[in-house]
Design a protein around this motif. Structure first.
Motif, short mmCIF file in Angstrom:
data_model
loop_
_atom_site.label_atom_id
_atom_site.label_comp_id
_atom_site.label_asym_id
_atom_site.label_seq_id
_atom_site.Cartn_x
_atom_site.Cartn_y
_atom_site.Cartn_z
N SER A 1 3.06 10.50 -7.07
CA SER A 1 3.95 10.98 -8.13
C SER A 1 3.20 11.18 -9.44
O SER A 1 3.59 12.01 -10.26
CB SER A 1 5.09 9.98 -8.34
N LEU A 2 2.11 10.43 -9.64
CA LEU A 2 1.32 10.55 -10.86
C LEU A 2 0.37 11.73 -10.82
O LEU A 2 -0.24 12.08 -11.83
CB LEU A 2 0.51 9.26 -11.09
N GLY A 3 0.21 12.34 -9.64
CA GLY A 3 -0.65 13.51 -9.53
C GLY A 3 -2.13 13.21 -9.48
O GLY A 3 -2.96 14.06 -9.83
N ASP B 1 -3.31 4.83 -12.23
CA ASP B 1 -3.08 6.21 -12.65
C ASP B 1 -4.37 6.99 -12.86
O ASP B 1 -4.33 8.19 -13.12
CB ASP B 1 -2.22 6.27 -13.91
N VAL B 2 -5.52 6.31 -12.73
CA VAL B 2 -6.82 6.98 -12.86
C VAL B 2 -7.52 7.09 -11.51
O VAL B 2 -7.98 8.16 -11.12
CB VAL B 2 -7.72 6.25 -13.87
N VAL B 3 -7.62 5.97 -10.78
CA VAL B 3 -8.38 5.98 -9.53
C VAL B 3 -7.50 5.69 -8.31
O VAL B 3 -8.02 5.45 -7.22
CB VAL B 3 -9.55 4.96 -9.59
N GLY B 4 -6.19 5.73 -8.47
CA GLY B 4 -5.32 5.57 -7.31
C GLY B 4 -5.23 4.13 -6.84
O GLY B 4 -5.59 3.18 -7.53
N THR B 5 -4.75 3.98 -5.61
CA THR B 5 -4.57 2.65 -5.01
C THR B 5 -5.91 1.95 -4.89
O THR B 5 -6.85 2.46 -4.30
CB THR B 5 -3.93 2.79 -3.62
N ASN B 6 -6.00 0.77 -5.47
CA ASN B 6 -7.19 -0.07 -5.36
C ASN B 6 -6.79 -1.49 -5.70
O ASN B 6 -5.73 -1.72 -6.30
CB ASN B 6 -8.31 0.43 -6.28
N ALA B 7 -7.61 -2.47 -5.35
CA ALA B 7 -7.21 -3.86 -5.52
C ALA B 7 -6.95 -4.20 -6.98
O ALA B 7 -6.00 -4.92 -7.30
CB ALA B 7 -8.27 -4.79 -4.93
N ILE B 8 -7.79 -3.71 -7.90
CA ILE B 8 -7.62 -4.04 -9.32
C ILE B 8 -6.36 -3.39 -9.88
O ILE B 8 -5.47 -4.06 -10.40
CB ILE B 8 -8.86 -3.59 -10.12
N GLY B 9 -6.28 -2.07 -9.79
CA GLY B 9 -5.15 -1.37 -10.38
C GLY B 9 -3.82 -1.74 -9.76
O GLY B 9 -2.81 -1.88 -10.46
N THR B 10 -3.79 -1.92 -8.45
CA THR B 10 -2.53 -2.26 -7.79
C THR B 10 -2.14 -3.70 -8.08
O THR B 10 -0.95 -4.01 -8.22
CB THR B 10 -2.63 -1.99 -6.29
N ALA B 11 -3.13 -4.62 -8.20
CA ALA B 11 -2.81 -6.00 -8.59
C ALA B 11 -2.27 -6.06 -10.02
O ALA B 11 -1.42 -6.90 -10.33
CB ALA B 11 -4.05 -6.88 -8.47
N LEU B 12 -2.72 -5.16 -10.89
CA LEU B 12 -2.17 -5.10 -12.24
C LEU B 12 -0.70 -4.73 -12.21
O LEU B 12 0.09 -5.20 -13.03
CB LEU B 12 -2.93 -4.07 -13.08
N VAL B 13 -0.31 -3.88 -11.28
CA VAL B 13 1.08 -3.45 -11.18
C VAL B 13 1.93 -4.53 -10.50
O VAL B 13 3.00 -4.89 -10.98
CB VAL B 13 1.19 -2.13 -10.39
N THR B 14 1.46 -5.06 -9.37
CA THR B 14 2.26 -6.00 -8.59
C THR B 14 2.22 -7.42 -9.12
O THR B 14 3.05 -8.24 -8.75
CB THR B 14 1.79 -6.02 -7.13
N ARG B 15 1.21 -7.72 -9.98
CA ARG B 15 1.02 -9.07 -10.52
C ARG B 15 0.77 -10.09 -9.42
O ARG B 15 1.12 -11.27 -9.55
CB ARG B 15 2.24 -9.51 -11.34
N ILE C 1 0.84 -1.21 0.00
CA ILE C 1 0.00 0.00 0.00
C ILE C 1 0.87 1.25 0.00
O ILE C 1 0.61 2.21 -0.75
CB ILE C 1 -0.95 -0.01 1.20
N GLY C 2 1.90 1.27 0.84
CA GLY C 2 2.78 2.44 0.89
C GLY C 2 3.45 2.71 -0.44
O GLY C 2 3.55 3.87 -0.88
N GLU C 3 3.92 1.65 -1.12
CA GLU C 3 4.55 1.83 -2.43
C GLU C 3 3.54 2.34 -3.45
O GLU C 3 3.87 3.17 -4.30
CB GLU C 3 5.18 0.51 -2.89
N SER C 4 2.31 1.82 -3.37
CA SER C 4 1.27 2.29 -4.30
C SER C 4 0.94 3.76 -4.05
O SER C 4 0.82 4.55 -5.00
CB SER C 4 0.01 1.43 -4.15
N TRP C 5 0.79 4.16 -2.78
CA TRP C 5 0.53 5.57 -2.49
C TRP C 5 1.63 6.46 -3.07
O TRP C 5 1.36 7.53 -3.63
CB TRP C 5 0.46 5.79 -0.98
N SER C 6 2.89 6.02 -2.95
CA SER C 6 4.01 6.82 -3.48
C SER C 6 3.89 6.96 -4.99
O SER C 6 4.10 8.05 -5.55
CB SER C 6 5.34 6.17 -3.11
N ARG C 7 3.57 5.84 -5.68
CA ARG C 7 3.41 5.91 -7.13
C ARG C 7 2.29 6.86 -7.52
O ARG C 7 2.44 7.70 -8.42
CB ARG C 7 3.10 4.52 -7.70
N VAL C 8 1.17 6.74 -6.82
CA VAL C 8 -0.01 7.53 -7.18
C VAL C 8 0.21 9.02 -6.89
O VAL C 8 -0.20 9.88 -7.67
CB VAL C 8 -1.25 6.98 -6.43
#
Length: 402
Positions: free
Chosen positions: A28-30, A114-128, A19-26
């Motif tokens: 940075s994405l503005g 990059d659209v809706v921030g940290t969430n299970a779908i978007g973050t699972a797409l990044v972390t695989r 979660i912390g890494e996702s918050w940092s990415r999001v």
């Protein structure tokens, strides 16, 4: 924790690492922490096109049987997205679907980070990796009333990420077993794809075997993903041939086989090998790790060029070898990838798979790119975007966190 992260302060307790890494990415994405970014759904025509093009459509009966009845009873919905995070299908509780509509969580909407921030779908797409995100772990404030559990679904034929299966509902309905259930159903769906794949390989074998029996040289029949159905003149034949990203009939250079002639077959390709002596050595390797969810290697030489998508693990491994041109021992690679120098068996197996596809490009003792090969890395614009799924110590160090 979230308020401290938004303000740039150290939180009273650290959030979960993912979660912390996702918050940092999001951050940075503005992404707007109150409302996210504008999330316009794709058109009905585009949505239908994506549904028809997705291999997930044929798995809907399996997913619905495993999840929808339970989701409906628990006031949840099942959501299936493509590999970009676009919602393709929803099912489950009518009341929760109406709530999701008010949130914009509808068919055709993007649920990427990059659209809706940290969430299970978007973050699972990044972390695989499977992930449950609860309440204020969501980056966007309007999502704090929700709990979501998602698992990525991969194509077992080539490891390609097909999309994400998610179960979401009101935060008050959180159940710790939801993520395990979603992950188990995804594994069943992947098993269904695997069974269909081997049935298709068997059909190709019945077509190709009589054809190959008439050849004197080396030849094999492979399916569209490169899996060998039948072969002649090769003992033992490769289990899989890495085909280029764009396959077409005619002459082609494959790093694992040399110069070949490719001819189409129903459901695959006939590959006739011209001989390795006609394939000059590769002179250049381009490793592209600039994108967050897709990585590729391109091998070029006097015989031509060849490109293929990489799995997350192979992207990590080639990145480490590209950084350490002098080479790495199996123990050093194990430490680079897992933080455990004793995991040499796993490393040797992964490098062996890569070397079958990149013969003449990768050397061993120590593991390295071959002498004389010009290796270039295409990195992302920001260091923190480098292989964001990875927790390998060498990648974390390259991002600046090691």
């Amino acid at each position: 924790m979230r308020e401290a992260a938004l303000a740039g302060r150290v939180p009273p307790r650290p959030p979960r690492t993912v979660i912390g890494e996702s918050w940092s990415r999001v951050l940075s994405l503005g992404v707007n922490p109150d409302s996210g970014r504008p999330n316009s759904p794709i058109s009905a025509e585009e949505l239908e096109y994506r549904r028809q093009a997705s291999a997930l459509g044929e798995l809907l009966p399996v997913l619905r049987e495993g999840l929808v009845r339970i989701a409906d009873a628990a006031w949840h919905i099942m959501v299936v997205t493509d590999a970009e995070g676009r919602v393709l299908w929803r099912d489950g509780s009518t009341a929760v679907r109406r709530s999701a509509d008010r949130l914009g969580f509808a068919e055709g909407a993007s649920w990427a980070e990059d659209v809706v921030g940290t969430n299970a779908i978007g973050t699972a797409l990044v972390t695989r990796a499977p992930l449950q995100v609860h309440s204020a772990e969501h980056f966007v404030r309007t999502h704090h009333g929700w709990t979501c559990a998602a698992a990525p679904l991969h194509d077992p034929r080539d490891g390609r990420l097909l999309g994400v299966v998610d179960v979401s509902g009101p935060a008050a309905t959180l159940h710790p077993a939801t993520l395990s259930l979603v992950s188990a159903v995804v594994r069943v769906a992947e098993g269904e794809l695997r069974s269909r794949h081997w049935a298709a390989v068997e059909r190709l074998r019945s077509i190709a075997a009589p054809l190959l029996s008439r050849f004197d040289g080396q030849a094999l029949a492979v399916d569209r993903n490169g899996w060998t159905a039948a072969a002649t003149g090769m003992a033992p034949p490769p289990g899989r041939v890495a085909l280029p990203a764009s396959v077409r009939a005619g002459q082609a250079w494959l790093p694992s086989l040399g110069m070949c002639w490719l001819e189409p077959l129903p459901g695959g390709w006939l590959v006739r090998i011209a001989g390795r002596e006609r394939a000059p050595a590769a002179s250049r390797v381009l490793l592209d790790v600039s994108r967050p969810r897709s990585w590729a290697v391109t091998v070029s030489g006097a015989a031509g060029s060849w490109a293929q998508q990489l799995s997350p693990r192979h992207a990590e491994l080639l990145f480490v070898l590209a950084v350490h041109r002098s080479g790495r021992t199996a123990a050093e690679l194990a430490d680079d990838l897992f933080g455990d120098p004793s995991r040499t068996v796993t490393v040797r197996a992964e490098v062996s798979r890569l070397r079958r596809n990149l013969a003449g490009v990768l050397a061993h003792r120590p593991y390295r790119f071959a002498d004389g090969v010009d290796v270039q890395i295409v990195r992302p614009r920001h260091p923190w975007e480098l292989l964001p799924h990875s927790v390998a110590p060498a990648v974390l160090a390259a991002r600046g966190f090691g």
